[in-house]
Each structure stands twice: as C-alpha cells, then as structure tokens.
Write a protein that holds these residues in place. Sequence first.
Motif: not given
Length: 119
Positions: A42-45, A91-97
């Motif tokens: 959900n966060y990634l989308m 952008a969400n995926a790049e920020a996740l770590p």
Amino acid sequence: MATHKVEYVVMVLMCMAVVGALITTAEVDCGQVVSFIAPCINYLMNGGAVPGECCNGVKKVVLLAQTTADKQTACNCLKAQAAAISTFKNANAEALPAKCGVNLPYKISSSTNCNNIKF
C-alpha cells in the motif's frame, strides 16, 4: 577395537558439524522476500505513512540477504514485484529504506540491474 570407536565418533562429530553449518546457512528465496515486503504494498503504491510491519519486513530482508548471491536474489525478487504492480511508485520505493532506518545496496525498482551488486 577402541581405535575404530574413536574414528567413528570423530566421523560422526565431523558430519554433525557440516550438517549444522548447512542448516544455519540462509538462502533467500522470492517467497520469503515477497512475504516480508507484503505489508509495504500500500505504501509503495500510494505513499503516506510507512506501517511498522513494512519496516520489520524490510529489515528482515536486509538481515536475511548477507551474501552477494542472496542480495542479488532479493533484489531480483523486489524488481519483479515492482514490475508486477502497475501503480508502483519509484519515489516511494526509493524513500522506503531510509524511512525504515536500513541501508539497501540497491534501489527497489523495476529497472535495477541486480547483477551489479558485488558485496
């Protein structure tokens, strides 16, 4: 006769050591990676707040993938998942770590070249 018993005991202990080492060696598979990352979908989308379960999963992936081969496998699994989700936001995926306080040696993206991981 006693010499044969000692040789037998030594052989058994050596076999136990080898089997024990094999059991503790973790190999990453896509099923594990996908299940750990599932709370992040959900966060990634959509973005927003990162759920705690998501960060726990990201941390598990990092801990599980310690060898170069395991990191490449985890990367390829994440790459495939990114490609499979039509509304995936890079952008969400790049920020996740960073949001989860971990360091990944690669970007979570459908365009990542996982073969470049050499750690």
